[in-house]
Design a protein around this motif. Structure first.
Motif, PDB file in Angstrom:
ATOM      1  N   UNK A 148       0.518  -0.845   0.162  1.00 26.43           N
ATOM      2  CA  UNK A 148       0.323   0.328   0.359  1.00 26.43           C
ATOM      3  C   UNK A 148       0.999   0.965   0.091  1.00 26.43           C
ATOM      4  N   UNK A 149       0.166   2.189   0.002  1.00 22.59           N
ATOM      5  CA  UNK A 149       1.059   3.817  -0.145  1.00 22.59           C
ATOM      6  C   UNK A 149       0.711   4.205   1.063  1.00 22.59           C
ATOM      7  N   UNK A 150       1.840   4.611   1.716  1.00 24.49           N
ATOM      8  CA  UNK A 150       1.657   5.734   3.216  1.00 24.49           C
ATOM      9  C   UNK A 150       2.337   6.977   2.600  1.00 24.49           C
ATOM     10  N   UNK A 151       1.552   7.806   3.886  1.00 26.93           N
ATOM     11  CA  UNK A 151       1.597   9.751   3.204  1.00 26.93           C
ATOM     12  C   UNK A 151       2.223  10.168   3.771  1.00 26.93           C
ATOM     13  N   UNK A 152       3.220  10.986   3.993  1.00 28.40           N
ATOM     14  CA  UNK A 152       3.562  12.418   5.615  1.00 28.40           C
ATOM     15  C   UNK A 152       3.466  13.459   4.699  1.00 28.40           C
ATOM     16  N   UNK A 153       2.653  14.172   5.816  1.00 27.25           N
ATOM     17  CA  UNK A 153       2.574  15.896   4.797  1.00 27.25           C
ATOM     18  C   UNK A 153       3.034  16.078   5.597  1.00 27.25           C
ATOM     19  N   UNK A 154       3.999  17.455   5.876  1.00 29.77           N
ATOM     20  CA  UNK A 154       4.224  17.610   7.497  1.00 29.77           C
ATOM     21  C   UNK A 154       4.308  19.875   6.591  1.00 29.77           C
ATOM     22  N   UNK A 155       4.241  20.472   8.156  1.00 30.67           N
ATOM     23  CA  UNK A 155       3.820  21.802   7.633  1.00 30.67           C
ATOM     24  C   UNK A 155       4.798  22.653   8.513  1.00 30.67           C
TER      25      UNK A 155
END
Length: 260
Positions: A148-155
């Motif tokens: 599967x796909x894992x996404x991390x978005x850091x702001x």
């Protein structure tokens, strides 16, 4: 000392260092590029400046992905109690504000974005006018019995950067709700599920005074002390008034002014 005013997580999780993680820095993956475009479109429609892609934040996002995959957890905090902002600090990003959205099991950035925008707190991270930069990591990993796909978005917003006083996370939350900005706030940990993927949320605001008395005591001991001092003063004034009034009445009864 750094202050984090807001931290949010959207969780679909895991990463494999060997699985080809890509970051939204320098050369962005198609997924990350589309994800940033979708977030910036939301901001543009509301008169907010677009996110600038930051390589250091992307490195922090990659490190978070690698840690989750290696230790087999899907959570805001690692088994060793490492928080998202600890990864940001180690990467060398000096922040004033920082936040994180996580996502997993989504088939494309469009479905992921829809899930984020449907969740008020994740949407709040995306529309928060205080955040100026973003870094993303995307990885195809084997997790929970499937690839599967894992996404991390850091702001983030760098330390020392001036922020308009009217720019608040409450204003962002109001936009997510379609309301006018209100002066309020909360610290919360709320799971949210989607048919296509999984997200989880965590919001951290160390500057916020909660309506909860316990959180107020923990987060703002000075304010609590002032409140208690005011209450004690008011109580002493009432007690003095009662004693004086009682003394006067007793004397008047004794002198025959009032019958007992």
């Amino acid at each position: 000392m750094k202050r984090i005013l807001s931290t949010i997580f959207l969780v679909p999780i895991f990463f494999l260092a060997s699985a080809g993680v890509v970051s939204a820095s320098g050369s962005m993956s198609p997924w990350a590029e589309d994800a940033v475009k979708l977030m910036n479109r939301e901001r543009d429609e509301r008169g907010l400046p677009p996110f600038v892609v930051d390589e250091t934040l992307a490195e922090a996002a990659q490190a978070k992905l690698a840690d989750m995959e290696k230790k087999r957890y899907f959570a805001h905090t690692s088994p060793e109690k490492r928080t998202p902002w600890s990864f940001i600090e180690v990467a060398g990003y000096e922040y004033r504000f920082a936040g994180e959205n996580l996502a997993i099991h989504f088939k494309n950035p469009e479905s992921e974005h829809v899930a984020w925008m449907k969740s008020e707190k994740h949407c709040q991270n995306i529309l928060d006018p205080r955040f100026r930069e973003v870094g993303m990591a995307v990885g195809k990993v084997f997790f929970e019995g499937r690839e599967t796909m894992l996404v991390v978005s850091m702001f983030g917003t760098k330390a020392g950067e001036a922020i308009d006083a009217s720019a608040t996370k409450e204003a962002a939350l109001a936009m997510c709700r379609g309301e006018e900005p209100v002066v309020s706030g909360a610290v919360s940990d709320e799971p949210s599920d989607s048919p296509e993927g999984r997200v989880a949320l965590f919001v951290k605001d160390i500057s916020l005074k909660s309506a909860s008395l316990w959180k107020l005591i923990v987060e703002s001991p000075h304010d609590v002390a002032q409140l208690l001092a005011t209450a004690m003063f008011a109580g002493s004034q009432v007690s003095a008034l009662v004693l004086v009034s009682g003394g006067v009445l007793a004397r008047e009864r004794r002198d025959g002014i009032f019958p007992s």
